[in-house]
Design a protein around this motif. Structure first.
Motif, PDB file in Angstrom:
ATOM      1  N   ARG A  75      -4.984   3.541  -9.927  1.00 18.00           N
ATOM      2  CA  ARG A  75      -3.711   3.526  -9.212  1.00 18.00           C
ATOM      3  C   ARG A  75      -2.659   4.359  -9.946  1.00 18.00           C
ATOM      4  O   ARG A  75      -1.477   4.306  -9.615  1.00 18.00           O
ATOM      5  CB  ARG A  75      -3.202   2.088  -9.049  1.00 18.00           C
ATOM      6  CG  ARG A  75      -4.186   1.138  -8.379  1.00 18.00           C
ATOM      7  CD  ARG A  75      -4.353   1.342  -6.921  1.00 18.00           C
ATOM      8  NE  ARG A  75      -3.163   1.111  -6.129  1.00 18.00           N
ATOM      9  CZ  ARG A  75      -3.127   1.255  -4.817  1.00 18.00           C
ATOM     10  NH1 ARG A  75      -4.194   1.662  -4.150  1.00 18.00           N
ATOM     11  NH2 ARG A  75      -2.029   1.029  -4.146  1.00 18.00           N
ATOM     12  N   TYR A 114       6.287   3.721  -1.860  1.00 26.70           N
ATOM     13  CA  TYR A 114       4.864   3.645  -2.204  1.00 26.70           C
ATOM     14  C   TYR A 114       4.533   3.909  -3.662  1.00 26.70           C
ATOM     15  O   TYR A 114       3.374   3.779  -4.053  1.00 26.70           O
ATOM     16  CB  TYR A 114       4.070   4.631  -1.331  1.00 26.70           C
ATOM     17  CG  TYR A 114       4.274   4.438   0.151  1.00 26.70           C
ATOM     18  CD1 TYR A 114       3.979   3.210   0.747  1.00 26.70           C
ATOM     19  CD2 TYR A 114       4.769   5.451   0.965  1.00 26.70           C
ATOM     20  CE1 TYR A 114       4.154   3.009   2.103  1.00 26.70           C
ATOM     21  CE2 TYR A 114       4.943   5.265   2.326  1.00 26.70           C
ATOM     22  CZ  TYR A 114       4.641   4.048   2.896  1.00 26.70           C
ATOM     23  OH  TYR A 114       4.821   3.852   4.241  1.00 26.70           O
ATOM     24  N   TYR A 129      -3.107  10.124  -3.558  1.00 30.01           N
ATOM     25  CA  TYR A 129      -1.851   9.464  -3.181  1.00 30.01           C
ATOM     26  C   TYR A 129      -1.083  10.315  -2.170  1.00 30.01           C
ATOM     27  O   TYR A 129      -0.597   9.815  -1.158  1.00 30.01           O
ATOM     28  CB  TYR A 129      -0.978   9.202  -4.423  1.00 30.01           C
ATOM     29  CG  TYR A 129       0.438   8.822  -4.074  1.00 30.01           C
ATOM     30  CD1 TYR A 129       0.714   7.607  -3.451  1.00 30.01           C
ATOM     31  CD2 TYR A 129       1.496   9.685  -4.324  1.00 30.01           C
ATOM     32  CE1 TYR A 129       2.012   7.265  -3.097  1.00 30.01           C
ATOM     33  CE2 TYR A 129       2.799   9.348  -3.976  1.00 30.01           C
ATOM     34  CZ  TYR A 129       3.048   8.136  -3.358  1.00 30.01           C
ATOM     35  OH  TYR A 129       4.330   7.805  -3.002  1.00 30.01           O
ATOM     36  N   PHE A 182       1.734   2.827  -6.246  1.00 31.03           N
ATOM     37  CA  PHE A 182       1.039   3.719  -7.165  1.00 31.03           C
ATOM     38  C   PHE A 182       1.976   3.993  -8.338  1.00 31.03           C
ATOM     39  O   PHE A 182       3.189   4.115  -8.148  1.00 31.03           O
ATOM     40  CB  PHE A 182       0.677   5.031  -6.477  1.00 31.03           C
ATOM     41  CG  PHE A 182      -0.433   4.885  -5.482  1.00 31.03           C
ATOM     42  CD1 PHE A 182      -1.746   5.166  -5.839  1.00 31.03           C
ATOM     43  CD2 PHE A 182      -0.180   4.434  -4.197  1.00 31.03           C
ATOM     44  CE1 PHE A 182      -2.774   5.015  -4.922  1.00 31.03           C
ATOM     45  CE2 PHE A 182      -1.202   4.272  -3.273  1.00 31.03           C
ATOM     46  CZ  PHE A 182      -2.500   4.562  -3.637  1.00 31.03           C
ATOM     47  N   LEU A 210       2.244  -2.277  -9.568  1.00 36.28           N
ATOM     48  CA  LEU A 210       0.855  -2.032  -9.166  1.00 36.28           C
ATOM     49  C   LEU A 210       0.327  -3.208  -8.348  1.00 36.28           C
ATOM     50  O   LEU A 210      -0.332  -3.012  -7.318  1.00 36.28           O
ATOM     51  CB  LEU A 210       0.005  -1.791 -10.418  1.00 36.28           C
ATOM     52  CG  LEU A 210      -1.466  -1.433 -10.241  1.00 36.28           C
ATOM     53  CD1 LEU A 210      -1.943  -0.573 -11.424  1.00 36.28           C
ATOM     54  CD2 LEU A 210      -2.372  -2.634 -10.130  1.00 36.28           C
ATOM     55  N   GLY A 213       1.148  -3.131  -4.846  1.00 37.16           N
ATOM     56  CA  GLY A 213       0.588  -2.036  -4.060  1.00 37.16           C
ATOM     57  C   GLY A 213       1.148  -0.660  -4.362  1.00 37.16           C
ATOM     58  O   GLY A 213       0.693   0.326  -3.801  1.00 37.16           O
TER      59      GLY A 213
END
Lengths: 577, 577
Positions: free
Chosen positions: B277, B230, B324, B250, B245, B248
């Protein structure tokens, strides 16, 4: 997953899928489905991008150049993530969840977060179980917030009275995301233990708590937010929304049938700073509204028409609700996310042409692909169809010689006025008999009052959709038709009726908990519109929705006077008059 | 919480606190602490606001006008949420977690997310337990990501070899947030079952998975992201970051001691579209860097100096990491959030003047308020101080007559070059003996090679900080000093030494797992700088950090040739030469 599965068995089962996903993403194996040349909304970068979208195991696995077992050319269309409704009471559609899904799939909705508040007021926790069962495996995901205020008011006689412990086990369910709209904000602000305990328990389960606090400010708002309420969908002005946003709440911009706040909240949607804290919801959608306007697609269209950036609008319609609810694999088009797509012609009209759910085509060429209805456990189904527990009534049960308060309806509004007393029906002066008949527990309670402003000139009208306790509300020109109307509803196991001279003129049976029909939305809407026409033909004023307006007359939390099963309430003092 | 507490007991315990919070927020009771006239950064609206901040039960409860038992005037200062470091290996500071906390509190850090990768390579899962114990109850919260790659390479001989099942129980710990940087991206992309299983298990626990994939693109990046990774903290260019980014991930913008990417990634931080992000991290902070520059406050200062919006910068430094990692009550100043504050003079220099942790003053007037050290269970403490298992070595153990590869150091870099073979030390040509001595399991493995470019002219240098397996690396001008240096490290239970003619010239003992000292950061830094000076005095070139550069010479995943306990590795082919 089977309950006897070992942990290593579970990991291995998921691993096999994951290895396949990686093989497809890496280009070593063919995808199940590829949307070729897809121009899609990248909700992370806020840009439109064009490439192939590869799907495997129901998930998006790659963005680039891919080949698949099935390939669909997307040239000229725009692929959005499936839309998310952040807060809706499914019961307001008057149809079963299956039929609701059939109605909203053509509008690109692939996830809704529902609060089964209405059916829970009728069936208690069995209502939650019923809705969980009735939404299992549908081609649209229904996530749940557990009703926080059953009954809505201690003055209400509903089918259940739930404390934190009653609802506690639901937080273990994989589709339960938290505690639904905490409408009892006075209880929170005044630090009422039983009310606050529900928030504490939801937090202890690491779950969300939704809010409902129109216009709250200052110390009250601080107390409400500090208690642990993370969102609000009751903002009617940008100022109200900004006050809440500044204190950390997420803003659900509501635009449904009963309340429409989009226009007022456009300053937030249009702001590059504030829109990331916003998501869309409808709260309540009635049949004709769903059929004529649409769902989240309609809100997107309206937002863009009023000047919102189209891509920001899609971010609000997809990503933000997913992030708020910690649904971390939906609301976006990226590897690892659910292959939920709403394919639209453009980002202006948001006309949905094709819909995919977990990589399966569920809507195209104007047709929803057929799907099996969920199996509902027999005991829940039986219970949902047996929620009327009241005796057969006679005209004498509605007789009343003492003076009773006259509740004044106001055209186009749901607040009422206190018009003093009457002691008899007077059609010339538009004084009608109104009754709220307890129907859950055979208490034989019948609250009687008078209604002005409705306009009925003959017969009676009744409905078992009456917020939030869903007892039977009846308005009539004579006691015999009142009794006949209420008895007819009980026979039908719920719904609405228009009667005259002991005959049913029009009716819509709502046999699921007295709130929903098993029929398709179009049929339900047709019966509803016929019933409305019949009510208007019998005199109900054109400025009044004959059933929706009536459905709020028993809700003792909206000013000024309301009728409950035990009599008329002064809402301000919460005392019987 | 006691383990015998009932559910209702737990709810009631939390309820009592919550009712107090509500009473304070509603203005009915005095706050524990009020920051009066506080200008604070509202990370939700992206605005500066000025009002009182009320604190109770360690949480912010109200923003407005409040009175408190303690009141502190904040006129002229700016209150930020406490800063968050999204990814750091605490071991790199060379001090214990307590001493690390003492060092970073003055910089406004109130939360770090750590990956105890180094100590776990030494102690296995006991290393994780040790670090969890050593961070319990400190005035800075340490959250954990569980090491995903122990050992970093199958060619490494580290203290442990962990599969998904070994680390599984840690995901139940309230301070464990997921699986740490998945450095083995080739294993993920090639769908290696054992590697992918760790991601699958972390996901099955609903936890995060951090990434580590410098420069990955195309199918490989799709596969890596689709697998369930992630975030990424290895982006060295804005293009690399934007690629991730857009898919998707971070982006953790890293600016630490060993790697500094802030400047390259400024386009993301400055963008109103992309910054949401992004979060900040340091990855590794060495003692002098912590003392001279600071921590997250330093990154904020640099970002603003390079043109970032100051409020956006604070959002990156606080809110985004919290969101996050699903730490949903930190990273912001709002009711219900932790009362963690970094009070700064302005949003330009970010000079921290006062720090509060959960409403307690922990730093002001240049002083960290004293706090108790956590109690570490005796068996863990004993184990952490007994990690050297090797025999006493003699000069003969380092003798070698066969030709061995000459590893070429390059000034200012950690990559190496393959310089052919040598069969003896040659000081004139800067050919030094290098050895990697296995020290975990008494295997008596000693890998021998030659090193060029280091510059040492007499004696030997050795260190037990050697990524990632932390065996002992030694470089020397003669075999006797090599043996003496390695034996000295074992006697000291770890650390670094500079020796000459059988005498210790300078040393820094690192008695906790051979990686960390129990001494304060200033003392450790002093010993380290003295050791560096001694190494330079014995000839090490000025372009070389005598210990840090050495610490990478045994890591068989960085080009071109490396020395392991079993001999020299060609990194490209992963074969012994």
């Amino acid at each position: 997953m089977s309950y006897t599965e070992t942990w290593s068995g579970k990991i291995n089962r998921k691993l096999i899928k994951k290895l396949h996903i990686i093989d497809v993403a890496a280009g070593r194996e063919k995808a199940d489905l590829v949307l070729k040349n897809a121009t899609y909304v990248n909700v992370f970068s806020g840009e439109l991008e064009t490439c192939d979208i590869a799907v495997a195991e129901g998930l998006i696995v790659g963005l680039g150049s891919y080949s698949g077992v099935a390939e669909v050319d997307m040239t000229g269309k725009i692929v959005c993530p499936g839309f998310i409704d952040a807060h809706i009471h499914l019961e307001s559609s008057l149809v079963s969840p299956s039929e609701f899904v059939r109605a909203v799939i053509p509008h690109g909705t692939t996830t809704v977060i529902t609060d089964p508040h209405e059916i829970t007021n009728v069936m208690g926790t069995d209502g939650i179980d019923y809705m969980l069962a009735a939404t299992e495996g549908l081609p649209m995901d229904t996530m749940f917030m557990i009703p926080s205020c059953v009954p809505a008011s201690p003055l209400d006689e509903s089918g259940a009275n739930l404390d934190y412990r009653d609802i506690d086990s639901f937080f273990e369910h994989p589709r339960v995301l938290g505690l639904a709209e905490m409408m009892n904000y006075p209880g929170i602000i005044s630090a009422d233990s039983d009310t606050v305990a529900k928030i504490v328990a939801s937090q202890a389960h690491h779950k969300k708590i939704d809010g409902h606090a129109p216009g709250l400010t200052g110390y009250d708002l601080n107390a409400y937010v500090a208690a642990g309420v993370y969102s609000d969908h009751e903002c009617a002005t940008a100022e109200d929304a900004m006050r809440k946003l500044r204190l950390g709440q997420f803003i659900m911009v509501r635009d449904g049938t009963a309340a429409r706040n989009l226009e007022a909240l456009m300053p937030l949607i249009k702001s590059p700073k504030y829109f990331s804290r916003c998501m869309f919801c409808t709260d309540d959608k009635h049949p004709s509204d769903l059929l004529e306007k649409g769902h989240i697609d309609y809100i997107c269209r309206e937002a863009v028409r009023m000047g919102a950036d189209p891509i920001q609008t899609v971010q609000v319609a997809c990503l933000h609700a997913a992030r708020y609810f910690l649904l971390n694999n939906r609301g976006a088009i990226a590897p690892g996310y659910l292959a939920d797509f709403a394919v639209v012609e453009d980002l202006k009209d948001f006309h949905v042409v094709t819909v995919y759910k977990r990589g399966k085509l569920v809507y195209d060429q104007g047709q929803v692909h057929d799907f099996p209805k969920p199996e509902i456990p027999a005991h829940l189904n039986a219970k949902a169809h047996d929620t009327f527990h009241l005796p057969v009534l006679r005209a004498a049960d509605f007789a009343e010689t003492r003076s009773k308060v006259v509740i004044g309806m106001i055209d186009g509004q749901i607040i009422t006025e206190d018009l003093g007393y009457a002691n008899a029906i007077n059609l010339e002066e538009d004084i009608l008999k109104m009754a709220v008949v307890e129907r859950h527990k055979n208490t034989r309670h019948i609250g009687i009052g008078y209604l002005h402003g409705y306009g009925l000139k003959e017969g009676a009208v009744a409905t078992s959709v009456s917020h939030d306790s869903h007892n039977i509300i009846c308005v009539g020109c004579n006691d015999a038709d009142c009794a006949f109307a209420v008895n007819r509803i009980a026979e039908n196991k719920g719904g609405i009726v228009v009667v005259n001279h002991g005959q049913v003129i029009a009716e819509l049976p709502l046999e699921i908990a007295g709130l929903m029909s098993d029929k398709p939305l179009v049929e339900v809407n047709d019966l509803l519109e016929k019933a409305k026409a019949a009510a208007h033909a019998q005199g109900v004023g054109n400025g009044i929705d004959p059933f929706m307006t009536l459905s709020f007359m028993a809700l003792p939390v909206i000013p000024t006077v309301r009728l409950t099963t035990r009599g008329v309430i002064d809402v301000a003092t919460q005392q019987y008059i």
